[in-house]
Design a protein around this motif. Structure first.
Motif, PDB file in Angstrom:
ATOM      1  N   THR A  86       0.831  -1.205   0.000  1.00 22.64           N
ATOM      2  CA  THR A  86       0.000   0.000   0.000  1.00 22.64           C
ATOM      3  C   THR A  86       0.867   1.257   0.000  1.00 22.64           C
ATOM      4  O   THR A  86       0.595   2.218  -0.734  1.00 22.64           O
TER       5      THR A  86
ATOM      6  N   TYR B 142      -4.308   2.283   6.745  1.00 22.62           N
ATOM      7  CA  TYR B 142      -4.536   1.013   6.060  1.00 22.62           C
ATOM      8  C   TYR B 142      -5.144  -0.051   6.977  1.00 22.62           C
ATOM      9  O   TYR B 142      -6.109  -0.726   6.598  1.00 22.62           O
TER      10      TYR B 142
ATOM     11  N   VAL C  94      -8.978   0.141   7.334  1.00 18.51           N
ATOM     12  CA  VAL C  94      -9.703  -0.350   6.158  1.00 18.51           C
ATOM     13  C   VAL C  94      -9.733  -1.878   6.151  1.00 18.51           C
ATOM     14  O   VAL C  94     -10.769  -2.496   5.888  1.00 18.51           O
TER      15      VAL C  94
ATOM     16  N   TRP D  80     -12.345  -3.585   8.401  1.00 18.02           N
ATOM     17  CA  TRP D  80     -13.737  -3.576   7.955  1.00 18.02           C
ATOM     18  C   TRP D  80     -14.118  -4.816   7.154  1.00 18.02           C
ATOM     19  O   TRP D  80     -15.279  -5.197   7.117  1.00 18.02           O
ATOM     20  N   GLU D  81     -13.147  -5.430   6.488  1.00 19.22           N
ATOM     21  CA  GLU D  81     -13.437  -6.574   5.636  1.00 19.22           C
ATOM     22  C   GLU D  81     -12.720  -7.829   6.110  1.00 19.22           C
ATOM     23  O   GLU D  81     -13.335  -8.758   6.619  1.00 19.22           O
TER      24      GLU D  81
ATOM     25  N   THR E  63      -9.509  -3.063  -3.466  1.00 18.60           N
ATOM     26  CA  THR E  63      -9.846  -1.838  -2.731  1.00 18.60           C
ATOM     27  C   THR E  63      -9.021  -1.701  -1.468  1.00 18.60           C
ATOM     28  O   THR E  63      -8.432  -0.648  -1.203  1.00 18.60           O
ATOM     29  N   LEU E  64      -8.945  -2.767  -0.668  1.00 16.37           N
ATOM     30  CA  LEU E  64      -8.306  -2.659   0.639  1.00 16.37           C
ATOM     31  C   LEU E  64      -6.838  -2.277   0.533  1.00 16.37           C
ATOM     32  O   LEU E  64      -6.324  -1.525   1.362  1.00 16.37           O
TER      33      LEU E  64
ATOM     34  N   THR F 240      -6.739   1.894  -1.507  1.00 19.65           N
ATOM     35  CA  THR F 240      -6.287   2.631  -0.331  1.00 19.65           C
ATOM     36  C   THR F 240      -5.004   3.391  -0.646  1.00 19.65           C
ATOM     37  O   THR F 240      -4.888   4.596  -0.372  1.00 19.65           O
TER      38      THR F 240
ATOM     39  N   GLY G 120     -18.419  -0.297  -0.061  1.00 17.26           N
ATOM     40  CA  GLY G 120     -17.021  -0.521   0.316  1.00 17.26           C
ATOM     41  C   GLY G 120     -16.081   0.466  -0.348  1.00 17.26           C
ATOM     42  O   GLY G 120     -15.157   0.998   0.285  1.00 17.26           O
TER      43      GLY G 120
ATOM     44  N   THR H 193     -14.189   3.470   1.863  1.00 17.32           N
ATOM     45  CA  THR H 193     -12.726   3.525   1.781  1.00 17.32           C
ATOM     46  C   THR H 193     -12.262   4.883   1.274  1.00 17.32           C
ATOM     47  O   THR H 193     -11.297   5.456   1.797  1.00 17.32           O
TER      48      THR H 193
ATOM     49  N   TRP I  33     -12.725   7.568   4.204  1.00 21.20           N
ATOM     50  CA  TRP I  33     -11.788   7.417   5.306  1.00 21.20           C
ATOM     51  C   TRP I  33     -10.349   7.722   4.891  1.00 21.20           C
ATOM     52  O   TRP I  33      -9.656   8.521   5.524  1.00 21.20           O
ATOM     53  N   VAL I  34      -9.909   7.107   3.816  1.00 21.19           N
ATOM     54  CA  VAL I  34      -8.514   7.271   3.415  1.00 21.19           C
ATOM     55  C   VAL I  34      -8.241   8.698   2.952  1.00 21.19           C
ATOM     56  O   VAL I  34      -7.199   9.281   3.282  1.00 21.19           O
TER      57      VAL I  34
END
Length: 448
Positions: A154, A183, A186, A189-190, A209-210, A214, A395, A399, A402-403
């Motif tokens: 990331t 990170y 996020v 959440w999943e 996505t994660l 991000t 989702g 994301t 928040w990010v």
């Protein structure tokens, strides 16, 4: 060695007893029981752990891919800085994920928080191995290592976008916050069983996505706050700054492509059964074919649009195809995987010039590759996988919010306190000399 000899002797004794009619049936039953115990316990545990370890070091090798890709696409005067950024961010990510990030990402979320934020802990311990590990079906340390290298990926995304005009210290401070908090939240959440997983049924198999979006959102916000490189946009014209070493960038692309088999394949999380190892094999095929589709469509589109095939677009087409298939690399057919990758590659071809129209300077094209292709790959899971479009969209949006907000806060604080950019004189001369004092190509400077 002594225990191995004793085991060999035991096996031999069992075989001799089994050869006798009187002992044949009991010995056969005992051997079958031992074999069953091995398969149900140790063997599956070993193969599951091995999957994490192999996948983990392949994803770790992606750090080299990012470093070589970026080193090849920046100008010679900034090459050493990019190398330092990549080895530094990987190390910072490891420390931060151990100190706090992992315990935020995988908390067994609190019901009163609806799983929105993980319960923070510090210094995740992996010393207690043995019986507790056997209950999980794999080594705890192998799982931690596999998750940690995702965290570092990331941060690598941000490095390429902001190349050539950010000071090294504020960049490393941002990476610290990104990998320690932004990170991991996020992820909680999943993959941590939190809000997106439990309420919306959001599905992101390996992190379109994660991980990728991000990093993409953090990079986009950073690029907007930091601004473009000096001379990039002048009098309505876009000035192209050619990369220093295209062969090096191509090598970086292939390293990333190789690492992605660990990224997606090991996200199956198990290899102890025939079904699991078959699924890993299918993931490998779909991952590879999506990348192939991204390359081919990028070559075709750039040839049609510019009358010349663009090698950098082809490289980013491969990466966009890989990002696109990452959200669900198991469920699609091979044909669907190729199509998903091709659309990811097309996204890159059309959005790279679009960023220039908005004067968003993305040195390596990470925003189209990781953010936009990541969004595409996440949404298309509603077609190929077990998810709803609304759940996937929620989702993506959560994301984004928040990010983007968290990154903006950190970037603005850094800008106000220590500044993000070097002086114009330093940027023109190159960051290698003034930021770290080591030139990648000193012979070029001597000839200049």
């Amino acid at each position: 060695m002594k225990s191995a000899i004793l085991k060999i002797g035991a096996v031999a004794a069992t075989a001799l007893l089994a050869s006798s009619p009187a002992f044949a049936a009991p010995a056969a039953d005992a051997a079958a029981e031992v074999a069953a115990d091995a398969v149900s316990g140790g063997t599956a545990y070993i193969f599951n752990t091995l999957l994490f370890l192999i996948g983990g070091f392949l994803v770790m090798w992606m750090a080299a891919g990012f470093a070589m890709l970026e080193a090849g696409l920046v100008r010679a005067k900034n090459t050493s800085t990019q190398c330092l950024k990549n080895i530094g961010l990987y190390s910072i990510a490891g420390l931060m994920f151990w100190i706090i990030g992992y315990n935020i990402a995988y908390p067994g979320f609190a019901e009163d928080s609806m799983g929105l934020f993980g319960m923070a802990g510090t210094a995740y311990g992996m010393q207690d191995v043995g019986a507790a590990d056997l209950e999980t079906g794999y080594s705890v340390a192998s799982d931690w290592f596999f998750q940690m290298v995702f965290c570092a990926t990331t941060a690598s995304i941000v490095s390429g976008t902001l190349a050539e005009r950010i000071k090294i210290v504020p960049f490393f401070i941002f990476v610290t916050v990104l990998t320690a908090v932004i990170y991991p939240v996020v992820v909680s959440w999943e993959w941590g069983g939190g809000y997106l997983d439990s309420v919306w049924g959001f599905s992101d198999f390996a992190g379109s996505t994660l991980v990728h979006s991000t990093g993409g959102w953090a990079a986009l916000v950073g690029a907007l706050i930091l601004g473009p490189r000096l001379g990039r946009y002048v009098d309505g014209k876009v000035n192209v700054f050619p990369g220093t070493n295209i062969p090096l960038a191509t090598l970086g692309t292939f390293i990333l492509w190789l690492g992605w088999f660990g990224f997606n394949g090991a996200s199956q999380l198990a290899m102890g059964t025939v079904g699991d190892v078959s699924d890993v094999s299918k993931i490998f095929v779909n991952t590879n074919m999506a990348a192939c589709g991204g390359v081919v469509i990028a070559i075709i589109l750039t040839q049609l649009r510019y009358k010349k095939a663009d090698v950098t677009m082809a490289m980013n087409g491969a990466l966009a195809g890989l990002v696109s298939i990452t959200a669900e690399p198991l469920a699609p057919t091979v044909g669907q995987s190729v199509l998903i990758g091709m659309i990811g590659g097309a996204i890159v071809v059309f959005t790279v010039p679009l960023l220039d129209k908005f004067k968003i300077d993305d040195v390596v094209g990470a925003i189209p590759v990781h953010l936009l292709a990541g969004i595409w790959g996440t949404l298309i899971v509603a077609w190929t996988g077990d998810a709803t479009f609304m759940g996937q969209l929620v989702g993506v949006l959560l994301t984004m919010v928040w990010v983007s907000v968290a990154s903006a806060v950190v970037w603005f604080i850094l800008k106000a306190t220590m500044g993000l950019r070097p002086s114009a004189e330093v940027e023109i001369a190159g960051l290698d000399i003034h930021e770290i004092g080591v030139e990648a190509y000193p012979e070029l400077a001597a000839k200049a």
